[in-house]
Design a protein around this motif. Sequence first.
Motif, PDB file in Angstrom:
ATOM      1  N   ILE A 130       9.539 -34.503 -50.113  1.00 48.81           N
ATOM      2  CA  ILE A 130      10.713 -35.373 -50.180  1.00 48.81           C
ATOM      3  C   ILE A 130      10.875 -36.230 -48.918  1.00 48.81           C
ATOM      4  N   LYS A 131      10.297 -35.771 -47.792  1.00 52.75           N
ATOM      5  CA  LYS A 131      10.397 -36.535 -46.544  1.00 52.75           C
ATOM      6  C   LYS A 131       9.072 -37.224 -46.205  1.00 52.75           C
ATOM      7  N   SER A 132       8.272 -37.460 -47.218  1.00 56.42           N
ATOM      8  CA  SER A 132       6.949 -38.032 -46.970  1.00 56.42           C
ATOM      9  C   SER A 132       7.028 -39.449 -46.425  1.00 56.42           C
ATOM     10  N   VAL A 133       6.181 -39.741 -45.419  1.00 59.23           N
ATOM     11  CA  VAL A 133       6.026 -41.109 -44.913  1.00 59.23           C
ATOM     12  C   VAL A 133       4.640 -41.649 -45.265  1.00 59.23           C
ATOM     13  N   LEU A 134       3.934 -40.931 -46.133  1.00 61.26           N
ATOM     14  CA  LEU A 134       2.594 -41.327 -46.560  1.00 61.26           C
ATOM     15  C   LEU A 134       2.643 -42.455 -47.579  1.00 61.26           C
ATOM     16  N   SER A 135       1.726 -43.398 -47.428  1.00 57.91           N
ATOM     17  CA  SER A 135       1.491 -44.363 -48.494  1.00 57.91           C
ATOM     18  C   SER A 135       0.753 -43.641 -49.620  1.00 57.91           C
ATOM     19  N   PRO A 136       0.997 -43.974 -50.882  1.00 55.40           N
ATOM     20  CA  PRO A 136       0.338 -43.259 -51.982  1.00 55.40           C
ATOM     21  C   PRO A 136      -1.154 -43.543 -52.103  1.00 55.40           C
ATOM     22  N   ASN A 137      -1.648 -44.570 -51.416  1.00 56.71           N
ATOM     23  CA  ASN A 137      -3.052 -44.952 -51.549  1.00 56.71           C
ATOM     24  C   ASN A 137      -3.876 -44.418 -50.383  1.00 56.71           C
ATOM     25  N   MET A 138      -5.003 -43.802 -50.711  1.00 56.95           N
ATOM     26  CA  MET A 138      -5.923 -43.273 -49.703  1.00 56.95           C
ATOM     27  C   MET A 138      -7.353 -43.565 -50.122  1.00 56.95           C
ATOM     28  N   THR A 139      -8.242 -43.585 -49.133  1.00 56.85           N
ATOM     29  CA  THR A 139      -9.669 -43.733 -49.403  1.00 56.85           C
ATOM     30  C   THR A 139     -10.412 -42.592 -48.727  1.00 56.85           C
ATOM     31  N   GLU A 140     -11.276 -41.926 -49.471  1.00 58.32           N
ATOM     32  CA  GLU A 140     -12.096 -40.852 -48.907  1.00 58.32           C
ATOM     33  C   GLU A 140     -13.558 -41.224 -49.067  1.00 58.32           C
ATOM     34  N   GLU A 141     -14.325 -40.986 -47.997  1.00 59.43           N
ATOM     35  CA  GLU A 141     -15.756 -41.299 -48.071  1.00 59.43           C
ATOM     36  C   GLU A 141     -16.574 -40.197 -47.398  1.00 59.43           C
ATOM     37  N   MET A 142     -17.732 -39.935 -47.990  1.00 58.45           N
ATOM     38  CA  MET A 142     -18.662 -38.966 -47.433  1.00 58.45           C
ATOM     39  C   MET A 142     -20.067 -39.390 -47.847  1.00 58.45           C
ATOM     40  N   ASP A 143     -20.857 -39.824 -46.886  1.00 62.30           N
ATOM     41  CA  ASP A 143     -22.193 -40.337 -47.179  1.00 62.30           C
ATOM     42  C   ASP A 143     -23.183 -39.175 -47.229  1.00 62.30           C
ATOM     43  N   LEU A 144     -23.587 -38.814 -48.437  1.00 59.75           N
ATOM     44  CA  LEU A 144     -24.552 -37.730 -48.620  1.00 59.75           C
ATOM     45  C   LEU A 144     -25.952 -38.241 -48.933  1.00 59.75           C
ATOM     46  N   PHE A 145     -26.066 -39.540 -49.226  1.00 64.70           N
ATOM     47  CA  PHE A 145     -27.341 -40.061 -49.701  1.00 64.70           C
ATOM     48  C   PHE A 145     -28.438 -39.939 -48.647  1.00 64.70           C
ATOM     49  N   ASN A 146     -28.078 -40.134 -47.370  1.00 66.38           N
ATOM     50  CA  ASN A 146     -29.091 -40.164 -46.317  1.00 66.38           C
ATOM     51  C   ASN A 146     -29.251 -38.840 -45.575  1.00 66.38           C
ATOM     52  N   ILE A 147     -28.713 -37.761 -46.114  1.00 62.75           N
ATOM     53  CA  ILE A 147     -28.842 -36.460 -45.456  1.00 62.75           C
ATOM     54  C   ILE A 147     -30.243 -35.897 -45.694  1.00 62.75           C
ATOM     55  N   PRO A 148     -31.012 -35.633 -44.632  1.00 59.08           N
ATOM     56  CA  PRO A 148     -32.385 -35.113 -44.827  1.00 59.08           C
ATOM     57  C   PRO A 148     -32.377 -33.668 -45.301  1.00 59.08           C
ATOM     58  N   ASN A 149     -33.454 -33.274 -45.965  1.00 61.67           N
ATOM     59  CA  ASN A 149     -33.608 -31.887 -46.398  1.00 61.67           C
ATOM     60  C   ASN A 149     -34.962 -31.299 -46.002  1.00 61.67           C
ATOM     61  N   LYS A 150     -35.705 -32.048 -45.180  1.00 62.00           N
ATOM     62  CA  LYS A 150     -36.965 -31.538 -44.634  1.00 62.00           C
ATOM     63  C   LYS A 150     -37.030 -31.919 -43.163  1.00 62.00           C
ATOM     64  N   PHE A 151     -37.456 -30.952 -42.321  1.00 66.01           N
ATOM     65  CA  PHE A 151     -37.412 -31.148 -40.878  1.00 66.01           C
ATOM     66  C   PHE A 151     -38.738 -30.691 -40.266  1.00 66.01           C
ATOM     67  N   ILE A 152     -39.238 -31.485 -39.337  1.00 63.46           N
ATOM     68  CA  ILE A 152     -40.536 -31.217 -38.724  1.00 63.46           C
ATOM     69  C   ILE A 152     -40.405 -31.271 -37.199  1.00 63.46           C
ATOM     70  N   ALA A 153     -40.983 -30.311 -36.518  1.00 62.83           N
ATOM     71  CA  ALA A 153     -41.097 -30.348 -35.060  1.00 62.83           C
ATOM     72  C   ALA A 153     -42.559 -30.076 -34.700  1.00 62.83           C
ATOM     73  N   TYR A 154     -43.046 -30.714 -33.656  1.00 65.59           N
ATOM     74  CA  TYR A 154     -44.446 -30.542 -33.268  1.00 65.59           C
ATOM     75  C   TYR A 154     -44.586 -30.748 -31.760  1.00 65.59           C
ATOM     76  N   THR A 155     -45.703 -30.247 -31.241  1.00 68.99           N
ATOM     77  CA  THR A 155     -45.997 -30.446 -29.826  1.00 68.99           C
ATOM     78  C   THR A 155     -47.036 -31.550 -29.676  1.00 68.99           C
ATOM     79  N   ASN A 156     -46.952 -32.227 -28.545  1.00 69.02           N
ATOM     80  CA  ASN A 156     -47.905 -33.292 -28.237  1.00 69.02           C
ATOM     81  C   ASN A 156     -48.325 -33.126 -26.788  1.00 69.02           C
ATOM     82  N   ASP A 157     -49.146 -32.107 -26.555  1.00 65.51           N
ATOM     83  CA  ASP A 157     -49.604 -31.786 -25.210  1.00 65.51           C
ATOM     84  C   ASP A 157     -51.134 -31.725 -25.237  1.00 65.51           C
ATOM     85  N   PRO A 158     -51.804 -32.690 -24.572  1.00 63.54           N
ATOM     86  CA  PRO A 158     -53.276 -32.735 -24.639  1.00 63.54           C
ATOM     87  C   PRO A 158     -53.959 -31.518 -24.034  1.00 63.54           C
ATOM     88  N   ASP A 159     -53.249 -30.746 -23.228  1.00 62.30           N
ATOM     89  CA  ASP A 159     -53.854 -29.580 -22.577  1.00 62.30           C
ATOM     90  C   ASP A 159     -53.641 -28.290 -23.355  1.00 62.30           C
TER      91      ASP A 159
END
Length: 355
Positions: free
Chosen positions: A214-243
């Motif tokens: 009853i005491k709300s100061v919120l506007s009724p319109n909101m936008t929610e976003e969450m970018d899931l398209f570019n979330i990786p699901n494979k991860f690689i680590a490696y060493t690069n030491d010639p010795d």
Amino acid sequence: MIDASTLDFLKENGRTVSFRYELLDKNDLYKKELTTITKCTVRYSSLSQLKVSAEISMREDNTVDYLTDRIRPICIISKGIRSLQFPLGIFLISSPNRNISNRFITRDMQLYSKLYIYANDRVDSRYTLSKGINAIAEVKRLLNTFKINIPDNDYVTSTNREWEIGTSKLEIINDLLDSANYTSLIVDADGYFIAEPYILPSDREIEIEYVDDIKSVLSPNMTEEMDLFNIPNKFIAYTNDPDSEPLRSVYVNDNIESITSTVNTGIIKTAEPIELTDATQDMLDERVKRAAYNASQVYSHIDFKTAIMPIHGYMNTLYIKHKDILQGKYTETSWEIDCKAGAYMSHRARKVVVI
């Protein structure tokens, strides 16, 4: 912490909103009331270096020193005989464009927070700190002002520190604050430089609640976003030491419970490989697991509006409930006030979502 009675007052129906503007000198001392300002917008971005800025339009005033004077906008909330005033910041004047139209002269000005002073003050020789220096004491020495509200800390530098010629004092200050696990440097609405020990968002107390009651100061319109398209699901680590014999570690998110896994998306999205030198196999395994863990926690962002609520500052912790669609604990990252009666206040907030 924001006073509960103040918050209740700001949410009351029938309140009125107005603004006034103070002209200050270079020491933040009051000079006079500015009555020629025709437009003002204040923007706060917690993730930016300078945090807060403003844009102001005003009729020409020959008593203003545009090079050294400062401006403090103040929001006034009134109802009945009660009236509260909320400073929105102390701003340096920059780029005061002069517009001439017939007999009228106006100024359109970009205003910056007092952090601008330290962002443009750069060291003219290599800045070095020896091991064992108290970081917070050094921050206060660099600020060199009495308008500081930063709690002391026993933390001392564990190694020698060095910054290149031309590094801004603000960067050095924020590096030292970060090393002591403090927030970055902030200027409050009264012009004090502040920083506080960092607290994880999940451990912070809720400061402001916005609920559609009853005491709300919120506007009724909101936008929610969450970018899931570019979330990786494979991860690689490696060493690069010639010795040494090359090592490699691969982690694939094939968890059926994860909505971004290879199983659920049917697509392999590989993160940028992590290259390490002088690492063991265990270290590589830990790095790919950490990368996968970090990728499993993304931000859900919401944009919303309220009536003007001039109590917001740096990274406020909010509880938001909008119907039965959206609710939770959020961290506010930015807000904007158009300084005029009847305007809405815009907000952007985020929370971590495990995917």
